[in-house]
Design a protein around this motif. Structure first.
Motif, PDB file in Angstrom:
ATOM      1  N   LEU A 176      52.057  73.826  68.005  1.00  0.00           N
ATOM      2  CA  LEU A 176      53.418  73.152  68.273  1.00  0.00           C
ATOM      3  C   LEU A 176      53.518  71.851  67.469  1.00  0.00           C
ATOM      4  O   LEU A 176      54.326  70.825  67.692  1.00  0.00           O
ATOM      5  CB  LEU A 176      53.414  72.909  69.835  1.00  0.00           C
ATOM      6  CG  LEU A 176      53.534  73.821  70.595  1.00  0.00           C
ATOM      7  CD1 LEU A 176      53.407  73.731  71.899  1.00  0.00           C
ATOM      8  CD2 LEU A 176      54.664  74.611  70.213  1.00  0.00           C
TER       9      LEU A 176
ATOM     10  N   ALA B 135      50.898  73.225  76.364  1.00  0.00           N
ATOM     11  CA  ALA B 135      52.220  73.354  75.620  1.00  0.00           C
ATOM     12  C   ALA B 135      53.214  72.153  76.001  1.00  0.00           C
ATOM     13  O   ALA B 135      53.904  71.588  75.400  1.00  0.00           O
ATOM     14  CB  ALA B 135      52.810  74.759  75.463  1.00  0.00           C
TER      15      ALA B 135
ATOM     16  N   GLU C  19      54.692  68.970  73.713  1.00  0.00           N
ATOM     17  CA  GLU C  19      56.127  68.852  73.918  1.00  0.00           C
ATOM     18  C   GLU C  19      56.639  67.489  74.340  1.00  0.00           C
ATOM     19  O   GLU C  19      57.434  66.753  73.933  1.00  0.00           O
ATOM     20  CB  GLU C  19      56.762  69.965  74.673  1.00  0.00           C
ATOM     21  CG  GLU C  19      56.711  71.237  73.697  1.00  0.00           C
ATOM     22  CD  GLU C  19      57.475  71.205  72.521  1.00  0.00           C
ATOM     23  OE1 GLU C  19      58.542  70.658  72.157  1.00  0.00           O
ATOM     24  OE2 GLU C  19      56.946  71.603  71.496  1.00  0.00           O
TER      25      GLU C  19
ATOM     26  N   VAL D 214      59.831  75.626  76.325  1.00  0.00           N
ATOM     27  CA  VAL D 214      58.898  76.238  75.032  1.00  0.00           C
ATOM     28  C   VAL D 214      57.571  76.617  75.378  1.00  0.00           C
ATOM     29  O   VAL D 214      56.990  77.632  74.893  1.00  0.00           O
ATOM     30  CB  VAL D 214      58.669  74.804  74.274  1.00  0.00           C
ATOM     31  CG1 VAL D 214      57.738  75.179  73.040  1.00  0.00           C
ATOM     32  CG2 VAL D 214      60.140  74.335  73.574  1.00  0.00           C
TER      33      VAL D 214
ATOM     34  N   LEU E   9      55.957  80.154  74.496  1.00  0.00           N
ATOM     35  CA  LEU E   9      54.820  80.291  73.745  1.00  0.00           C
ATOM     36  C   LEU E   9      53.704  81.086  74.617  1.00  0.00           C
ATOM     37  O   LEU E   9      52.834  82.027  73.933  1.00  0.00           O
ATOM     38  CB  LEU E   9      53.922  78.935  73.721  1.00  0.00           C
ATOM     39  CG  LEU E   9      52.982  78.904  72.729  1.00  0.00           C
ATOM     40  CD1 LEU E   9      53.257  78.813  71.214  1.00  0.00           C
ATOM     41  CD2 LEU E   9      52.118  77.495  72.917  1.00  0.00           C
TER      42      LEU E   9
ATOM     43  N   GLU F  62      56.217  80.660  69.667  1.00  0.00           N
ATOM     44  CA  GLU F  62      57.059  80.465  70.872  1.00  0.00           C
ATOM     45  C   GLU F  62      58.509  80.895  70.381  1.00  0.00           C
ATOM     46  O   GLU F  62      59.458  81.228  71.228  1.00  0.00           O
ATOM     47  CB  GLU F  62      57.049  78.888  70.957  1.00  0.00           C
ATOM     48  CG  GLU F  62      57.643  77.950  70.104  1.00  0.00           C
ATOM     49  CD  GLU F  62      56.900  77.577  69.062  1.00  0.00           C
ATOM     50  OE1 GLU F  62      57.418  76.731  68.113  1.00  0.00           O
ATOM     51  OE2 GLU F  62      56.007  77.972  68.621  1.00  0.00           O
TER      52      GLU F  62
END
Length: 286
Positions: free
Chosen positions: A37, A228, A232, A245, A249, A274
């Motif tokens: 990410l 994740a 983020e 997201v 993912l 994702e």
């Protein structure tokens, strides 16, 4: 003469968690998720979990010395000054005390707690002591909590959790314990065709769902989801979008899962995966 430009510094995603020897879960999954990410990941190791292939792949658990954990946290915070941290498996009351004390010495924008209440490989009494210490010392520090069905039922004090409405009620009860955001994960545990997760922020309930991919849990899905969300949030993403997201993912990671000689498949995460699952995720607010 050609000018060189320095690329912008990446978001910093920090994790305090255990090692899982097959690479499918734990800090290995966390760091892979951060990388996928676009966040710079680094971590502190709390314990080592392996398996016994000669004895039905039973869990083997070795805690890291508390002073070694404290030393790792000290240098990670001194080097990078992270604002967002994910807390994964801690494993013993002594580890929990060390991590809690260290967390309170630093200012955090978000503490994301993946509340691993079951420490496989421990005696039942020791596991209960760990559960109680986690709820007493770490949960009050968390701004985001990501329990699965068992963890949500335990934290919420509910006898059963069988429907999406039950999941929503559990999220509301856990929110009352202090965290700003609760993400209760239904996964494949609830009846029905969809894998449903619930985000509750004290006012609004958001339900995030995808069609189920089989009926078996895939190793590392919970770790990857929380990681994740952490990545983020470190990037400044708003919480609902961070959950979307994470769901995307993990969904693609389950579709791309890796089989091995172990009796379980593992989530497989690659950069950009994702986006491949974006059309599968449905989001609705209550």
């Amino acid at each position: 003469m050609t000018e060189t430009t320095t690329p912008p510094a990446p978001a910093l995603a920090y994790v305090i968690a255990g090692s899982e020897a097959t690479g499918g879960a734990g800090i290995q999954a966390d760091l892979k998720t951060f990388q996928a990410l676009g966040a710079y990941g680094f971590g502190t190791l709390t314990c080592i979990v392996s398996f016994d292939p000669k004895n039905a792949w039973g869990h083997r658990f070795v805690p890291v010395d508390p002073q070694v954990i404290a030393d790792q946290i000290e240098v990670a915070v001194a080097a990078h000054a992270p604002e967002v941290v994910k807390i994964g498996m801690l494993g013993t009351p002594a580890t929990i005390e060390t991590v809690a004390d260290s967390l309170t010495q630093h200012t955090w924008r978000h503490v994301v707690l993946d509340p691993v209440l079951i420490c496989k490989g421990q005696e039942p009494g020791a596991a209960l002591d760990t559960d109680n210490a986690l709820k007493d010392r770490i949960l009050p520090l968390a701004t985001v909590v990501t329990p699965n069905v068992f963890e949500a039922r335990t934290l919420a004090g509910m006898e059963r959790l069988q429907s999406v409405d039950d999941l929503i009620e559990a999220a509301r009860r856990i929110h009352a314990l202090g965290p700003a955001y609760v993400i209760a994960k239904g996964g494949v545990e609830l009846e029905g065709p969809d894998a449903v997760d619930v985000l509750y922020d004290g006012t609004q309930t958001t339900v995030v769902s995808t069609p189920k991919i089989g009926q078996e849990r895939v190793s590392g899905a919970g770790c990857t989801f929380a990681a994740a969300v952490t990545a983020e949030l470190a990037k400044g993403t708003e919480i609902t979008e961070a959950v979307r997201v994470a769901k995307q993912l993990v969904t693609q990671g389950i579709l791309d899962r890796l089989a091995s000689h172990a009796p379980f498949d593992a989530v497989r995460i690659v950069a950009g995966s994702e986006r491949a699952a974006a059309d599968l995720v449905q989001v609705r607010t209550h």
